[in-house]
Design an enzyme around this catalytic site. Sequence first.
Site, short mmCIF file in Angstrom:
data_model
loop_
_atom_site.label_atom_id
_atom_site.label_comp_id
_atom_site.label_asym_id
_atom_site.label_seq_id
_atom_site.Cartn_x
_atom_site.Cartn_y
_atom_site.Cartn_z
N GLU A 105 0.29 3.69 6.92
CA GLU A 105 0.87 3.07 7.79
C GLU A 105 2.17 3.79 8.33
OE1 GLU A 105 1.19 2.87 4.43
OE2 GLU A 105 1.33 0.44 4.42
N ASP A 124 0.15 0.50 1.79
CA ASP A 124 0.58 0.07 0.73
C ASP A 124 -0.16 -0.73 0.03
OD1 ASP A 124 2.58 1.92 1.12
OD2 ASP A 124 4.14 0.28 2.13
N ASP A 138 0.58 -3.70 -1.82
CA ASP A 138 0.95 -5.15 -1.76
C ASP A 138 0.18 -5.75 -0.94
OD1 ASP A 138 2.36 -4.28 0.26
OD2 ASP A 138 4.31 -4.95 -0.21
N GLU A 190 1.38 -7.14 1.99
CA GLU A 190 1.60 -6.54 3.44
C GLU A 190 0.53 -5.38 3.66
OE1 GLU A 190 3.93 -8.85 4.51
OE2 GLU A 190 3.47 -8.04 6.56
N TYR A 196 6.23 2.60 -6.00
CA TYR A 196 6.27 1.60 -4.85
C TYR A 196 7.65 0.89 -4.94
CZ TYR A 196 4.93 -1.25 -1.31
OH TYR A 196 4.71 -2.07 -0.09
N HIS A 200 1.96 -2.89 -9.68
CA HIS A 200 1.70 -2.62 -10.83
C HIS A 200 2.75 -2.07 -11.78
CE1 HIS A 200 -2.40 -4.12 -10.34
NE2 HIS A 200 -2.35 -3.50 -9.31
#
Length: 664
Positions: A13, A86, A88, A90, A294, A341
């Site tokens: 992204e 990513d 998550d 989103e 992250y 995680h």
Amino acid sequence: MLNSNKMKLIIVESPTKAKTISKFLGSGFKIESSYGHVRDLPERQLGIDVEKNFKPKYTILAKSKKRVAELKAAAKKASEVILATDEDREGEAIAWHLSQALDLKKSDRIVFHEITENAIKESLKNPRDIDMKLVDAQQARRILDRLVGYKLSPLLWKKVAKGLSAGRVQSVAVRLVAERAKEIDNFKPEEYWSIVAVLKVDKDEFEAQLVKIGEKKLEKFSITNKEYAEKIVSNLDGAVWKVLKIEKKESKRQPLAPFTTSTLQQTAWSWFGYGAKQTMMLAQQLYETGLITYMRTDSLNVSQEALAVAAEKIKNDFGNNYLATAPRIYKTRSKTAQEAHEAVRPTNPESNPEEFQTKLTAQQFKLYDLIWRRFIASQMAGAIFEATGADISAANDYIFRATGNVLKFDGFLKVYRQKLSENLLPILKENEALELRELKSAQHFTEPPPYYNEASLIKALEEYGIGRPSTYAPTMVTIQLRRYVIKDEQKRLKPTDIGILVNDVLVKHFPEIVDLEFTARMEENLDKIAEGEKQWQPVIKEFWIPFKNNLDKKSMELSKEKLAVEKTELKCPKCGKDLVIRMGRYGKFYACSGFPGCKHTAPLESSNGTAENADLGPCPKCPDGKIVKRRTKKGRFFWGCSVWPKCDYATWENPAKNKPEEDA
Ligand SMILES: [Zn+2]
Ligand SMILES: [Zn+2]
């Protein structure tokens, strides 16, 4: 045969992330960026078919049309398409929207906690399908927020003031800020006194505080008036002072857990004054260049490899006694912190932060250094203090206490500084006589709780279970952008008049929207959708039906006159009818109660002369007005147009300074 010459297309992204990944992979890969989300609900309509089980209508964003076409063409030429957004919800949603927008028949999804060569290569060996549970949790949040925003805002617009908006999590945040301000306004300070003796032994002076009279222990607020305090002081006139008892004990302070999103935001605020938005921007840059794991996470897990590297680093640099006796494992408080995680930690714990200093901006480096220190410290030995407490008697019955605190072993404090209150007591012996230098009584007042700042508001939201790592920073931005909350010179968050009014209306008429528990339960429902324990449509339906019924009822019942109009004693200079105070988007103003027959309006400040008329230049928005400095009724300054409310230009920014706030 031909296919084997084709390249594999990886889509991420962000262009920075694409650049970092391309350094690790050979010529068989082409890495492209989608530049964020490519599809969303439409901008100018609800975009949700409530009758058809809340079916969302997604459209390709105007800014993404060209990019989507380019990616589509690239996907056609590729032997394989790999979605590497990513890890998550989103990110999962972006991957899904990409697969839809690009008409991908088949794609692989890969995830990783850090953008390092090992992590990327490992993830390529373990591709999976898009996880629709995560996508659904993101869709449900988006749709809920859209329903609340699109349905509630027009009602506020009609019944309170034009241009207002309401949102789900943001309204709860405004409520916390507004209620804290009310608590402070209503706070009644209470008087109390302290009695402190300055004592001398040999050449050393130290202080001791009165803690007990006879059998009666004194609490902090026990001495409530001057007479009592003075009586104690006079009772001790000519008293004999001596050391009664000395206690020494060792205390240990353990390091804090490595960072999650919320603790990173809080600590960066208190160490460097960075707003949540700024911290997340910097953290994202560090993540995308491969330096940290992250940054949106509520997990405290750390990989075995990283633990081992940290232990080696601590042993080599500081010695064995600085290493915790066993690896420290931190437990995450949140039950649902599974999908991201790892905690936020450096990907190169073995290197000193300075090694990256030249590659980073000053702000990036400060944040990186903080993350590195917090992580290394989290695996170090505790710090050891020796605390000394001395009971001192005066005239037998009065007991004073002196305390000392000395650092014996710094442990993790070597790496991670923390506020220490070290103070040394002179060496005292039991029964030793002491000389009184001064006996002081001092008046104090109890203090109200402090205003929230971004750090403490994020902490409160997390403790109430409202919001998630991805929402703290956007919530801070939104409540200030909407002018419901402003940041004062000391960066304290205070509600504006309009923020207070909107909050009052919501608390009274839409209690669930601003209810802490209700909002926390909704967040839990979203977590359950992500875990596959719930379907998204029933969760939305359960919210929607009572919300819609209440909305219809309130649209009929509520009137602007009752909600947003205050009576005054003043008369209209044009027609003689009563003047009232009305609420506009930027604050209150005088208006004639004869409206629309009489259109007279005046700024609120005109009657009490608080408008300052220094020449601050013409209004940038209208031809007639000039900028004037004003105060809201609560005494906060803002700069507005002199012909308000005919022109609604207003800003919290001092035009004389001409310097924008550092973050929104
Ligand atoms: Zn009038
Ligand atoms: Zn103007």
